[in-house]
Design a protein around this motif. Structure first.
Motif, mmCIF file in Angstrom:
data_model
loop_
_atom_site.group_PDB
_atom_site.id
_atom_site.type_symbol
_atom_site.label_atom_id
_atom_site.label_comp_id
_atom_site.label_asym_id
_atom_site.label_seq_id
_atom_site.Cartn_x
_atom_site.Cartn_y
_atom_site.Cartn_z
ATOM 1 N N HIS A 184 0.838 -1.206 0.000
ATOM 2 C CA HIS A 184 0.000 0.000 0.000
ATOM 3 C C HIS A 184 0.874 1.259 0.000
ATOM 4 O O HIS A 184 0.632 2.200 -0.756
ATOM 5 C CB HIS A 184 -0.935 -0.022 1.209
ATOM 6 N N GLU A 185 1.902 1.267 0.847
ATOM 7 C CA GLU A 185 2.784 2.438 0.897
ATOM 8 C C GLU A 185 3.588 2.575 -0.397
ATOM 9 O O GLU A 185 3.797 3.685 -0.898
ATOM 10 C CB GLU A 185 3.721 2.364 2.111
ATOM 11 N N HIS A 232 1.633 4.366 -2.927
ATOM 12 C CA HIS A 232 1.637 5.834 -2.814
ATOM 13 C C HIS A 232 2.861 6.410 -3.533
ATOM 14 O O HIS A 232 2.786 7.464 -4.159
ATOM 15 C CB HIS A 232 1.651 6.265 -1.344
ATOM 16 N N HIS A 268 -3.699 11.103 2.853
ATOM 17 C CA HIS A 268 -3.911 11.103 1.422
ATOM 18 C C HIS A 268 -5.386 11.372 1.154
ATOM 19 O O HIS A 268 -6.224 11.193 2.023
ATOM 20 C CB HIS A 268 -3.508 9.761 0.835
ATOM 21 N N GLU A 297 -6.205 7.076 -1.661
ATOM 22 C CA GLU A 297 -6.285 5.843 -0.874
ATOM 23 C C GLU A 297 -6.848 4.694 -1.697
ATOM 24 O O GLU A 297 -6.328 3.581 -1.668
ATOM 25 C CB GLU A 297 -7.155 6.054 0.371
ATOM 26 N N HIS A 307 -5.270 6.391 7.240
ATOM 27 C CA HIS A 307 -5.823 5.527 6.189
ATOM 28 C C HIS A 307 -7.257 5.180 6.562
ATOM 29 O O HIS A 307 -7.538 4.061 6.959
ATOM 30 C CB HIS A 307 -5.027 4.224 6.066
HETATM 31 ZN ZN LIG Z 1 -2.544 5.179 2.277
#
Ligand SMILES: [Zn+2]
Length: 442
Positions: free
Chosen positions: A96-97, A100, A158, A163, A209
């Motif tokens: 997930h990171e 980004h 974010h 997201e 998040h």
């Molecule tokens: Zn995130």
């Protein structure tokens, strides 16, 4: 080692507006970092990012969180690592990171114009991240970027669109890497129900998040669509067990560790846990017997030799510690943290010149370990290089977010170092950060 519980801390912060930025402690351990890199590699490759360029750094904080502040570091709180039950869970957080970063979500943020590789930039960015995570963003984020109001609040969070995009990309990376998508669902389940809590009681990860019902449903559906169950990768299983075991052995009570030492099926991991637990009970004889047992099973593992060195060093067995670290450095000649440990032992042994050499190599490879900065400053002071000693001390303070102290040392360094030299320039970086912070406070 564990810092204040965040719930108590948030309460404290909400009562007082002007507080020094919370100290953010990086937990630099070569073994754990190697393990995290190992787990991250297939994910980063699937994301089209270079595993050699993106570091996974651990922050000593029991609150669950993971975040990015520039495109080459993913920060994970130690508390989050300890709560992960499978490698796939941890890899889903990393994915997930990484998404980004890969999706360019950092571009709109002013601080990312400069990356956080320098000690000063890293210190201010981490202080900012800590402030944002505790909901005290106004204070700390201003220090980093001089922002105000809404811009500050959106600094580390974010947008909803970002997201969703990161979720989708992250799951895609996991699928490409052959990692079980149910890990992502389990992570979401961990944060389920946190929306009902007050901000101060939520984990930072849940705050940055936000977990909507839609988001959970979308992730679950994507995970269910993964046709076959994915068998866990044995290499990932091993390094996951090792990272978690080493971290918990240093953070939980020795008694807790000794009870659970054999919970994974790896004999060397069991022995490593026992070694750390006995060491923390100052039982050197048993600690050495255990670590020697682990080393006998993996004789070429630099990180086990490094741990052996640490146990000896902290038990004031300097000469044997030097020998253990020398072996580790021999096995991992480019590992900054291991070179730093070796330099620290050499310094304790009075081999100042040689210590300075290894510590400088370590710093040049990775300037983000406060211990290396401290030891190298000490070595330089002993060698009469006061300008170098001052700039290193300035950087160490800056990394801890203590910019006032950092400024004093940076000014001293500025006056002592040859104008325009690389070290002088580093002093200017710290001065720049300190002055930005002063301006903001006025
Ligand atoms: Zn995130």
């Amino acid at each position: 080692m564990p810092l204040l519980r965040l719930t108590a801390l948030s309460l404290l912060l909400s009562l007082t507006l002007v507080l020094p930025a919370r100290a953010v402690t990086l937990l630099r351990d070569p073994d754990i970092e190697y393990a995290l890199r190992n787990l991250a590699t297939p994910v980063l490759q699937a994301a089209g990012l270079s595993p050699a360029r993106v570091d996974i750094l651990l922050i000593d904080d029991s609150n669950l969180n993971a975040f990015v502040i520039d495109s080459d570091t993913i920060f994970i709180h130690s508390g989050l690592l300890l709560r992960m039950e499978t490698p796939a869970m941890l890899q889903s957080v990393i994915a997930h990171e990484a998404a980004h970063i890969a999706n360019g979500h950092l571009m709109r943020r002013p601080i990312n114009a400069r990356n956080a590789r320098t000690a000063a930039a890293l210190g201010t960015a981490l202080a900012a991240a800590a402030g944002a995570a505790t909901g005290n963003g106004q204070f700390a984020v201003g220090a980093a970027a001089g922002l105000q109001g809404a811009a500050i609040r959106s600094f580390f969070s974010h947008t909803r669109a970002e997201e969703n995009a990161a979720d989708a990309s992250g799951l895609r990376f996991l699928a490409v890497a052959g990692i079980d998508l149910r890990g992502a669902v389990q992570v979401m389940e961990l944060f389920r129900g946190q929306e009902a809590l007050s901000l101060g009681r939520q984990d930072a990860y849940a705050r940055t998040h936000p977990l909507s019902r839609d988001r959970f449903r979308r992730i679950s559906q994507l995970a269910e669509a993964q046709s076959t169950a994915v068998p866990p990768d044995p290499e990932a299983m091993y390094w996951f067990a090792r990272a978690k075991s080493k971290l918990s052995a240093f953070q939980r009570s020795p008694k807790w560790t000794l009870t659970r030492a054999g919970e994974y099926a790896y004999e060397d991991v069991r022995l490593m846990r026992q070694a750390i637990a006995y060491h923390r009970q100052t039982d050197l004889r048993r600690a050495l017997a255990a670590i020697d047992g682990a080393v006998a099973r993996r004789p070429d593992d630099p990180y086990l030799h490094e741990l052996r060195g640490q146990i000896l060093m902290e038990s004031r067995q300097i000469k044997p510690a030097v020998a253990a670290y020398a072996r580790a450095a021999n096995l991992a000649p480019r590992n900054a943290l291991i070179l730093g440990s070796y330099g620290r032992a050499l310094l304790a042994d009075g081999q100042v010149q040689k210590a300075a050499q290894f510590l400088e190599t370590a710093r040049a490879r990775d300037g983000r370990d406060p211990r290396i900065l401290r030891d190298l400053a000490q070595a330089n002071a002993k060698l009469g290089n006061n300008g170098m000693a001052s700039v290193l001390t300035a950087e160490r303070y800056a990394m801890a977010g203590q910019l006032k102290d950092a400024k004093v040392h940076a000014e001293r360094a500025s006056a002592l170092l040859p104008r325009g030299s690389a070290a002088w320039q580093r002093a200017q970086d710290v001065l720049f950060a300190a002055e930005a912070e002063e301006k903001r406070r006025k």
